[in-house]
Design an enzyme around this catalytic site. Structure first.
Site, PDB file in Angstrom:
ATOM      1  N   TRP A  62       0.581  -1.194   0.112  1.00 58.30           N
ATOM      2  CA  TRP A  62       0.099   0.145  -0.046  1.00 58.30           C
ATOM      3  C   TRP A  62       0.928   1.527  -0.139  1.00 58.30           C
ATOM      4  CZ3 TRP A  62      -3.802   2.124  -2.240  1.00 58.30           C
ATOM      5  CH2 TRP A  62      -4.644   2.950  -1.446  1.00 58.30           C
TER       6      TRP A  62
ATOM      7  N   GLY B 138     -10.563   3.748   2.068  1.00 59.37           N
ATOM      8  CA  GLY B 138     -11.465   3.659   1.046  1.00 59.37           C
ATOM      9  C   GLY B 138     -11.219   1.979   0.290  1.00 59.37           C
TER      10      GLY B 138
ATOM     11  N   LYS C  51     -13.728  -3.622   8.673  1.00 59.48           N
ATOM     12  CA  LYS C  51     -14.090  -4.475   7.626  1.00 59.48           C
ATOM     13  C   LYS C  51     -12.932  -5.550   7.381  1.00 59.48           C
ATOM     14  CE  LYS C  51     -10.534  -2.467   5.386  1.00 59.48           C
ATOM     15  NZ  LYS C  51      -9.283  -3.129   4.301  1.00 59.48           N
TER      16      LYS C  51
ATOM     17  N   THR D 119     -13.111  -5.820   0.413  1.00 62.81           N
ATOM     18  CA  THR D 119     -12.203  -6.583   1.329  1.00 62.81           C
ATOM     19  C   THR D 119     -12.929  -7.942   1.601  1.00 62.81           C
ATOM     20  OG1 THR D 119     -11.619  -4.590   2.484  1.00 62.81           O
ATOM     21  CG2 THR D 119     -10.820  -6.473   3.302  1.00 62.81           C
TER      22      THR D 119
ATOM     23  N   SER E 188      -7.573  -9.596  -0.911  1.00 62.94           N
ATOM     24  CA  SER E 188      -7.547  -9.404   0.555  1.00 62.94           C
ATOM     25  C   SER E 188      -6.888 -10.527   1.206  1.00 62.94           C
ATOM     26  CB  SER E 188      -8.798  -9.158   0.755  1.00 62.94           C
ATOM     27  OG  SER E 188      -9.284  -9.277   2.393  1.00 62.94           O
TER      28      SER E 188
ATOM     29  N   ASN F   7      -7.100 -10.600   4.597  1.00 59.02           N
ATOM     30  CA  ASN F   7      -7.877 -10.891   5.451  1.00 59.02           C
ATOM     31  C   ASN F   7      -8.743 -12.169   4.867  1.00 59.02           C
ATOM     32  OD1 ASN F   7      -7.451  -9.145   7.945  1.00 59.02           O
ATOM     33  ND2 ASN F   7      -7.401  -7.810   6.175  1.00 59.02           N
TER      34      ASN F   7
ATOM     35  N   GLU G 282      -4.516  -7.617   9.421  1.00 61.01           N
ATOM     36  CA  GLU G 282      -4.786  -6.619  10.268  1.00 61.01           C
ATOM     37  C   GLU G 282      -6.158  -7.286  10.906  1.00 61.01           C
ATOM     38  OE1 GLU G 282      -3.133  -4.368  11.388  1.00 61.01           O
ATOM     39  OE2 GLU G 282      -2.038  -3.326   9.651  1.00 61.01           O
TER      40      GLU G 282
END
Length: 333
Positions: free
Chosen positions: A11, A132, A187, A244, A250, A252, A277
Site C-alpha cells: 500500500w 476506502g 471491515k 475486502t 484481500s 484477511n 490486520e
C-alpha cells in the site's frame, strides 16, 4: 510538493507511485535497509508483482527523510504506527500534514491510528485518514479507484485530496475521521468471517448476511463513538467492506478461507506472508465495544474463532440461533 511515505509495503509503495505520477518529490522509507536497497536495485516490489516502480521515486531507510516534507504519509502496519510516529515527531516541519493510511485499532488502548499519531506528536500537526476500497495491487496498475480523505480540519483534508487525486484515483473529502477509520478497521474483521464461509464451502447468501449485519454493528459502534451514520454507507464503510470481503487480493479474506478449511489460526496467518490486520483489530474492537456498551455479535464470534479456538461452524450456528428481532429497529440510516 515534498512528500515522505513511511512504509514500503504494497500500500505504501502504491501510494508513493501515485504521488510521483502526480509530480511530487517522493521518498519511500523502508524499515530495513536491505528492503530499501532491493527496491532501488530491482525497480520492483515483490508485493506488487509485475509492476515497475517509477524512475523519480527515492528510496531510504533513514527516517530523517521526513525533514522539510510538506506531507508525511504513515503507511506502516498498525502495530508500527506508534513507534514510527515517535521517531519522527522531532523531525517534522512546523507546517507539515500527517496522513494515516494504516488500518486498525491499537491493542490495549483501543485507539484509532490518527488518535495514536496525534497523541504521540502532541497534537501539533493535523492528521488526515485516507481510506476506502483500494487494493494496492490495483492502485499500482492504475485501476480506477475512489477513497476518502478525512479530518476535522477540512483544509487539511482538502490538501490531501488535492495531493492524491488524478484521473484514476478519485478522492472525496470528509470531516468524519471516526467513521472512516472504524470502517477501515472493522471491515478486515468481517473479511475474515466471509473468508471462513468460503473456506467452509458456504454460499453467497451467508457472505451477504455477514457483510450486511457486520456493517450494521460497525455503524452501531461508530455512532456510539461520535461518527456519522451516513459515513458507513459510503466508500470507507460499505465500499471498503465489499472489496475486502469478496476479493482474493484481500489478505484477511484469504486468511479466513484457510481457517474455514481447518487450518489453525496462527498457521493461516503465517501462510498469508503479510500482516492480517483483522486478527489484531477483532480483539481491540471487542474491548472498545465493551467500553461503550455496544452489542457486536459477529465481532465477538470472530474473536471466539481467532482467540478461543472455537469451530467456525459452531460459532455461525450460535449466530443463527440468536433471539429474533426487528431489522428496522437496528437500521443504521
Amino acid at each position: 510538493m515534498k512528500v515522505a511515505v513511511l512504509g514500503s509495503g504494497g500500500w505504501g509503495t502504491a501510494l508513493a507511485m501515485l504521488l510521483v505520477e502526480n509530480g511530487h518529490d517522493v521518498t519511500l522509507w523502508s524499515y530495513q535497509a536491505e528492503e530499501s536497497r532491493h527496491l532501488a536495485e530491482t525497480g520492483e516490489n515483490p508485493l506488487l508483482p509485475g509492476v515497475k516502480l517509477p524512475q523519480g521515486l527515492t528510496y531510504t531507510s533513514d527516517l530523517a527523510c521526513v525533514t522539510g516534507c510538506a506531507v508525511v504519509v504513515m503507511a506502516t502496519p498498525s502495530f508500527g504506527v506508534r513507534s514510527t510516529a515517535g521517531q519522527v515527531k522531532d523531525l517534522l516541519a512546523p507546517d507539515a500534514i500527517l496522513v494515516s493510511v494504516s488500518k486498525g485499532i491499537e491493542k490495549g488502548t483501543s485507539l484509532r491510528m490518527t488518535q495514536i499519531i496525534r497523541e504521540v506528536t502532541e497534537d501539533k500537526w493535523p492528521v488526515v485518514a485516507l481510506s476506502g476500497p483500494s487494493h494496492a495491487e490495483e492502485v499500482a496498475r492504475q485501476v480506477p479507484t475512489a477513497v476518502v480523505s478525512a479530518c476535522p480540519d477540512q483544509t487539511a483534508a482538502e490538501v490531501v485530496q488535492d495531493l492524491f487525486i488524478n484521473d484514476h484515483f478519485r478522492v472525496y473529502s470528509s470531516s468524519d475521521v471516526i467513521g472512516v477509520e472504524l470502517g477501515a478497521a472493522l471491515k478486515n474483521v468481517m473479511a475474515l468471517c466471509t473468508g471462513c464461509c468460503t473456506g467452509m464451502g458456504l454460499g453467497d447468501n451467508t457472505k451477504a448476511m455477514l457483510m450486511t449485519r457486520g456493517l450494521a454493528e460497525t455503524a452501531r459502534l461508530g455512532t456510539a463513538l461520535g461518527a456519522r451514520k451516513d459515513t458507513f454507507a459510503g466508500l470507507a464503510g460499505m465500499g471498503d467492506l465489499i472489496v475486502t470481503c469478496t476479493s482474493m487480493n484481500s489478505r484477511n479474506y484469504r486468511a479466513g478461507i484457510l481457517i474455514g478449511q481447518g487450518t489453525p489460526v496462527q498457521e493461516a496467518i503465517r501462510k498469508i506472508g503479510a500482516v492480517v490486520e483483522g486478527y489484531y483489530a477483532v480483539d481491540s474492537a471487542r474491548e472498545l465495544a465493551d467500553q461503550v456498551g455496544v452489542e457486536m455479535p459477529i465481532t465477538l464470534a470472530a474473536y471466539d474463532v481467532l482467540y478461543r479456538d472455537r469451530d467456525p461452524r459452531e460459532v455461525l450456528l450460535s449466530l443463527m440461533r440468536r433471539e429474533k428481532r426487528h431489522e428496522i429497529e437496528e437500521t443504521w440510516f
